[in-house]
Write a protein that holds these residues in place. Structure first.
Motif, PDB file in Angstrom:
ATOM      1  N   VAL A 157     -12.134   1.050  -6.952  1.00  0.00           N
ATOM      2  CA  VAL A 157     -11.321   0.790  -5.767  1.00  0.00           C
ATOM      3  C   VAL A 157     -10.302  -0.308  -6.074  1.00  0.00           C
ATOM      4  O   VAL A 157      -9.122  -0.204  -5.712  1.00  0.00           O
ATOM      5  CB  VAL A 157     -12.208   0.385  -4.573  1.00  0.00           C
ATOM      6  CG1 VAL A 157     -11.346   0.095  -3.351  1.00  0.00           C
ATOM      7  CG2 VAL A 157     -13.213   1.483  -4.265  1.00  0.00           C
ATOM      8  N   LYS A 165      -6.263  -0.114  -6.137  1.00  0.00           N
ATOM      9  CA  LYS A 165      -5.419  -1.077  -5.428  1.00  0.00           C
ATOM     10  C   LYS A 165      -4.426  -1.732  -6.377  1.00  0.00           C
ATOM     11  O   LYS A 165      -3.278  -2.021  -5.985  1.00  0.00           O
ATOM     12  CB  LYS A 165      -6.289  -2.154  -4.760  1.00  0.00           C
ATOM     13  CG  LYS A 165      -7.055  -1.645  -3.546  1.00  0.00           C
ATOM     14  CD  LYS A 165      -8.071  -2.661  -3.056  1.00  0.00           C
ATOM     15  CE  LYS A 165      -7.440  -3.909  -2.511  1.00  0.00           C
ATOM     16  NZ  LYS A 165      -8.455  -4.861  -1.987  1.00  0.00           N
ATOM     17  N   LEU A 192      -7.347   2.598   1.893  1.00  0.00           N
ATOM     18  CA  LEU A 192      -8.287   1.770   1.141  1.00  0.00           C
ATOM     19  C   LEU A 192      -8.920   0.699   2.026  1.00  0.00           C
ATOM     20  O   LEU A 192     -10.071   0.323   1.824  1.00  0.00           O
ATOM     21  CB  LEU A 192      -7.581   1.112  -0.048  1.00  0.00           C
ATOM     22  CG  LEU A 192      -7.099   2.060  -1.154  1.00  0.00           C
ATOM     23  CD1 LEU A 192      -6.298   1.298  -2.207  1.00  0.00           C
ATOM     24  CD2 LEU A 192      -8.265   2.786  -1.808  1.00  0.00           C
ATOM     25  N   SER A 211      -7.869   8.864  -6.029  1.00  0.00           N
ATOM     26  CA  SER A 211      -9.242   8.369  -5.874  1.00  0.00           C
ATOM     27  C   SER A 211     -10.169   9.017  -6.885  1.00  0.00           C
ATOM     28  O   SER A 211     -10.979   8.345  -7.533  1.00  0.00           O
ATOM     29  CB  SER A 211      -9.741   8.651  -4.451  1.00  0.00           C
ATOM     30  OG  SER A 211      -8.969   7.970  -3.496  1.00  0.00           O
TER      31      SER A 211
END
Length: 318
Positions: free
Chosen positions: A8, A12, A43, A239
């Motif tokens: 994640v 980002k 997110l 993702s």
């Protein structure tokens, strides 16, 4: 940090790099704008948790989002004030500026100074409150929550409300879908079939270069249905790719460093981009690649300074 969280931060990191590039005059800006801001709201939904008490949830959200909004709004106003004095430009209309910060809180009202990118923070704050309220009062009616989020999304295009409420209506959909996605897939493998379904969509837009135009700050969707299809296809593809890469190569936390500092970069890149543009154009002329590299060098210096003094002044808020 576990690997299932590192991906994640890596995603980002990619997203915040795209933000910096997108605000230069690059040939990729329209592509980047078509998905990068929805990605950050998406997110933000990954770790949304409505288990806290009302007061605790509100205070934590306010401190995390609205305190930085007010602080860096005044930093942006001060920077603009100094710039106008140095360049002998007309002063700002302080009434309009203060209305933008304390009443409107949207992009259109913040664009008089360097705090214009801060529209994201109150929008996310309102989106979080919406989702918390629906969880609180509709805990046993999940379909009703889904319905309300979509209704608010469509209503956001027809209202202009203070405190970025209409932007929050718009953003809540992406935060909500991010919450659904993460809660479902955090302990599951991403289904290959779903990836095979979205891959043709991604390839189609890359092949045609006909990306639907999106300006989330102004709630402008050139083709709303296509905008959503394109973003969700791109968001799910990214993702999956970064989840698989992170787990397969056992990436360390270092790869998510920029992602963990995304708020700082998001706020300060306006200043570093401006400085980089001026320096580059006064030396070698217009070159967005060089401007980007100079800007990121300046951001790197700020990040090093923050790592040395994490609790110093404004750094403790980002």
């Amino acid at each position: 940090m576990k690997n299932n969280l590192i991906w994640v931060d890596v995603l980002k990191s990619i997203g915040i790099i795209m933000v910096v590039i997108g605000h230069f005059d690059s040939p990729y800006s329209s592509f980047i704008f078509s998905w990068h801001m929805p990605l950050f709201f998406f997110l933000a939904g990954f770790f949304f948790n409505s288990d806290a008490e009302v007061k605790s949830f509100f205070n934590k959200s306010f401190q995390r989002l609205m305190i930085p909004f007010f602080i860096f709004s005044f930093v942006g106003i001060l920077a603009e004030f100094v710039k106008r004095i140095l360049l002998s430009r007309a002063p700002m209309d302080m009434i309009d500026v203060l209305i933008g910060v304390f009443w409107k809180m949207d992009y259109q009202s913040l664009q008089y100074h360097y705090g214009y990118v801060l529209w994201f923070l109150p929008s996310l704050f309102i989106a979080r409150l919406i989702l918390y309220a629906t969880d609180l009062y509709l805990i046993h009616y999940k379909f009703m929550k889904f319905f309300i989020v979509w209704i608010l999304f469509f209503c956001s295009f027809y209202v202009d409300l203070p405190f970025a409420i209409d932007n929050g209506f718009n953003a809540a959909l992406f935060v909500y879908l991010g919450t659904l996605f993460y809660n479902y897939f955090k302990n599951r493998s991403f289904p290959v079939l779903l990836f095979l379904l979205i891959l043709p969509i991604v390839f189609y837009y890359f092949y045609t270069q006909n990306f639907p135009v999106l300006n989330l700050a102004e709630k402008y969707y050139s083709k709303p249905f296509e905008n959503l299809i394109w973003f969700f296809s791109m968001g799910l593809a990214l993702s999956l790719v970064f989840q698989k890469i992170t787990l397969h190569y056992n990436l360390s936390q270092a790869y998510g460093f920029l992602g963990r500092n995304s708020m700082l970069i998001f706020i300060f890149h306006v200043y570093t981009n401006n400085i980089a543009t001026i320096l580059t154009r006064k030396t070698i002329g217009s070159n967005w690649v060089v401007e980007f590299l100079v800007s990121f060098l300046l951001i790197g210096i700020i990040l090093v300074f923050k790592s040395k003094f994490p609790k110093l002044g404004i750094f403790k808020y980002v």
